[in-house]
Design an enzyme around this catalytic site. Structure first.
Site, PDB file in Angstrom:
ATOM      1  N   GLY A 239      25.371  32.238   8.770  1.00  0.00           N
ATOM      2  CA  GLY A 239      24.955  32.717  10.226  1.00  0.00           C
ATOM      3  C   GLY A 239      23.978  33.717  10.565  1.00  0.00           C
ATOM      4  O   GLY A 239      23.278  33.790  11.643  1.00  0.00           O
ATOM      5  N   GLU A 273      28.536  32.068   3.306  1.00  0.00           N
ATOM      6  CA  GLU A 273      28.216  30.861   3.296  1.00  0.00           C
ATOM      7  C   GLU A 273      26.582  30.894   4.079  1.00  0.00           C
ATOM      8  O   GLU A 273      26.507  29.990   5.130  1.00  0.00           O
ATOM      9  CB  GLU A 273      28.909  29.922   4.220  1.00  0.00           C
ATOM     10  CG  GLU A 273      30.437  29.741   3.709  1.00  0.00           C
ATOM     11  CD  GLU A 273      31.334  28.986   4.725  1.00  0.00           C
ATOM     12  OE1 GLU A 273      30.960  28.945   5.821  1.00  0.00           O
ATOM     13  OE2 GLU A 273      32.511  28.612   4.331  1.00  0.00           O
ATOM     14  N   ARG A 312      13.839  20.678  14.995  1.00  0.00           N
ATOM     15  CA  ARG A 312      14.546  21.932  15.613  1.00  0.00           C
ATOM     16  C   ARG A 312      13.785  22.106  16.941  1.00  0.00           C
ATOM     17  O   ARG A 312      14.490  22.594  18.065  1.00  0.00           O
ATOM     18  CB  ARG A 312      14.466  23.166  14.708  1.00  0.00           C
ATOM     19  CG  ARG A 312      15.031  22.833  13.387  1.00  0.00           C
ATOM     20  CD  ARG A 312      15.135  24.174  12.716  1.00  0.00           C
ATOM     21  NE  ARG A 312      15.663  25.279  13.241  1.00  0.00           N
ATOM     22  CZ  ARG A 312      15.296  26.112  14.078  1.00  0.00           C
ATOM     23  NH1 ARG A 312      13.965  26.271  14.095  1.00  0.00           N
ATOM     24  NH2 ARG A 312      16.145  27.140  14.734  1.00  0.00           N
ATOM     25  N   CYS A 342       7.128   8.247  20.201  1.00  0.00           N
ATOM     26  CA  CYS A 342       7.131   8.004  21.280  1.00  0.00           C
ATOM     27  C   CYS A 342       8.315   8.604  22.155  1.00  0.00           C
ATOM     28  O   CYS A 342       9.445   8.000  22.699  1.00  0.00           O
ATOM     29  CB  CYS A 342       7.106   6.456  21.594  1.00  0.00           C
ATOM     30  SG  CYS A 342       5.698   5.626  20.805  1.00  0.00           S
TER      31      CYS A 342
HETATM   32  C1  LIG Z   1      25.868  25.616   9.044  1.00  0.00           C
HETATM   33  C2  LIG Z   1      26.837  26.465   8.479  1.00  0.00           C
HETATM   34  C3  LIG Z   1      26.815  27.564   7.473  1.00  0.00           C
HETATM   35  C4  LIG Z   1      25.431  27.896   7.620  1.00  0.00           C
HETATM   36  O1  LIG Z   1      24.841  28.683   8.791  1.00  0.00           O
HETATM   37  P1  LIG Z   1      23.387  29.378   8.582  1.00  0.00           P
HETATM   38  O2  LIG Z   1      23.273  29.579  10.181  1.00  0.00           O
HETATM   39  O3  LIG Z   1      22.253  28.526   8.336  1.00  0.00           O
HETATM   40  O4  LIG Z   1      23.566  30.306   7.684  1.00  0.00           O
HETATM   41  C5  LIG Z   1      27.830  28.162   7.020  1.00  0.00           C
HETATM   42  N1  LIG Z   1      29.054  27.587   7.303  1.00  0.00           N
HETATM   43  C6  LIG Z   1      29.148  26.504   7.957  1.00  0.00           C
HETATM   44  C7  LIG Z   1      30.736  26.179   8.189  1.00  0.00           C
HETATM   45  C8  LIG Z   1      28.286  25.861   8.652  1.00  0.00           C
HETATM   46  O5  LIG Z   1      28.756  24.877   9.338  1.00  0.00           O
END
Ligand SMILES: *Cc1c(COP(=O)(O)O)cnc(C)c1O
Length: 414
Positions: A239, A273, A312, A342
């Site tokens: 995140g 993550e 995005r 389109c």
């Molecule tokens: C999308 C996601 C991430 C990565 O999020 P980022 O904002 O790209 O770092 C990590 N864990 C889970 C469960 C996700 O769905």
């Protein structure tokens, strides 16, 4: 790490001029810097060096095999959300023992494949999923490692579509219900409790929601320990935001210190993550100006990249910097940069001041994350090619999709 720079005005990524690259390989073209990818990963290992940790790259941010392989060779683990991503990580040489499997809708087939591969853990997101995992593991005679994804109900202060840790989101189990779920997991066959997980949202520009979530998760871990349920890892998700425009993303070193203080004296391994923050600023999308269309109210620059290449802006009204690859010496004009698809929503940027002519190349910056991995064939547009730059070296990591590849697998009715 500034791998993007100009030499005599011409935009370069590492040692490669992007105008010649675009001429040679055509557009739209995704281009990544190996140095930027590796240094983003090393920023994490440095920031968390004093805490036993594993960086599980979130594959959905960019799932190209060469990029997965690069992170695998640096020792990364992976956060996957589908059987397809599992297959990609394995094909790219990722260590199955470092894979965590997230997502609210894991199918029995996906569970079987992950059990066969021997992944690190399933981040379980509901009671029904827990029961299914226990049944599937029993059927194949394996023990499934379980980590609940808890929803700590903190406001990540990001775009609502990429906020995941609030009560009203579909993700995770409410943190208050977690102790009962851990007890249930302990009572079901063929499950082994290994950890806990949370992920509160994406493109976070403040640290406080992340440390708040960490505190709530750690308090729960201590409650579980008091009941005799000892975890091996604590996964605090991804995140961390990046700079697209003028955002000031959280300082990883500060985040590292905040977590080091909280993990001091603990036995659990820290898992993270990150997705966007590892790849986002390491990639850009090259596109060619097809037509300039002046108007009374506004001018359009119609380019050969579209929402199917980079979704995005259409999906989240996201901002990407757009710059001329070879600047011209003339006053700028204001353009909306739009694609050929389109849909009125097919825009890449509004009201950008640029000095451009038809045939010029533009670079959409910070396109390494959720760019190619979200690309589609809408309007029967083949997906772009991808290039990885390593100093002077140019590696084609994905060919431009052909029209026959796009139609492969389709059949007429006789
Ligand atoms: C999308 C996601 C991430 C990565 O999020 P980022 O904002 O790209 O770092 C990590 N864990 C889970 C469960 C996700 O769905």
């Amino acid at each position: 790490m500034n791998t993007l720079h100009r030499i005599d005005g011409r935009l370069h990524l590492e040692d490669v001029a992007l105008d010649t690259l675009a001429e040679r390989f055509g557009t739209p073209l995704y281009v990544y810097s190996r140095q930027a990818l590796e240094s983003a990963y090393q920023d994490y290992t440095r920031a968390f060096a004093s805490t036993p940790h594993l960086i599980c790259y979130a594959v959905k941010a960019n799932s190209s095999l060469a990029i997965l392989n690069l992170f695998a060779r640096l020792g990364a683990g992976f956060d996957i959300v589908s059987g397809g991503e599992l297959a990609r990580v394995l094909a790219a040489g990722g260590d199955p023992g470092k894979i965590v499997f997230s997502g609210v809708g894991k199918t029995a087939d996906e569970m079987r494949a992950a059990l066969a591969a021997g992944i690190l853990c399933f981040n379980v997101e509901s009671v029904s999923e827990l029961h299914r995992l226990s049944r599937v593991a029993s059927d194949v005679g394996k023990v499934a490692p379980v980590s609940f994804r808890v929803n700590p109900d903190v406001d990540p202060k990001t775009h609502p579509y990429i906020s995941t840790g609030l009560k009203e989101n579909k993700f995770g189990v409410p943190i208050a219900e977690a102790p009962a779920l851990y007890r249930l997991a302990a009572s079901l066959p063929n499950l082994e409790i290994t950890g806990i997980d949370c992920h509160i949202g994406s493109q976070l520009t403040e640290l406080l929601p992340l440390t708040d979530a960490a505190d709530r998760v750690l308090a729960l871990v201590d409650t579980l320990a008091a009941e005799g349920m000892v975890l091996r890892h604590i996964d605090l998700g991804g995140g961390i935001g990046i700079r697209y425009r003028d955002e000031i993303p959280p300082d990883l070193a500060v985040y590292g210190r905040e977590l080091a203080r909280r993990f001091a004296g603990r036995r659990e391994t820290l898992l993270l993550e990150p997705g966007r923050s590892l790849v986002g600023n390491a990639g850009l999308l090259l596109t060619r100006v097809e037509y300039l269309k002046p108007g009374t109210d506004k001018n359009f620059a119609i380019v050969d990249a579209a929402m199917n290449d980079l979704m995005r802006p259409a999906l989240y009204e996201a901002y990407h910097d757009i710059v001329a690859v070879t600047p011209r010496n003339a006053p700028a004009r204001r353009y909306d940069i739009v694609g050929p698809v389109c849909e009125t929503g097919d825009f890449l940027g509004f009201a950008r001041d640029l000095t451009i002519g038809e045939g010029d190349f533009l670079a959409l910056l910070s396109a390494g994350a959720y760019g190619m991995s979200m690309a589609s064939n809408y309007n029967s547009r083949p997906r772009a090619a991808e290039i990885l730059i390593d100093k002077k070296e140019i590696h084609i990591i994905r060919d431009r999709e052909t029209q026959s590849a796009m139609m492969a697998g389709e059949r007429l009715v006789c």
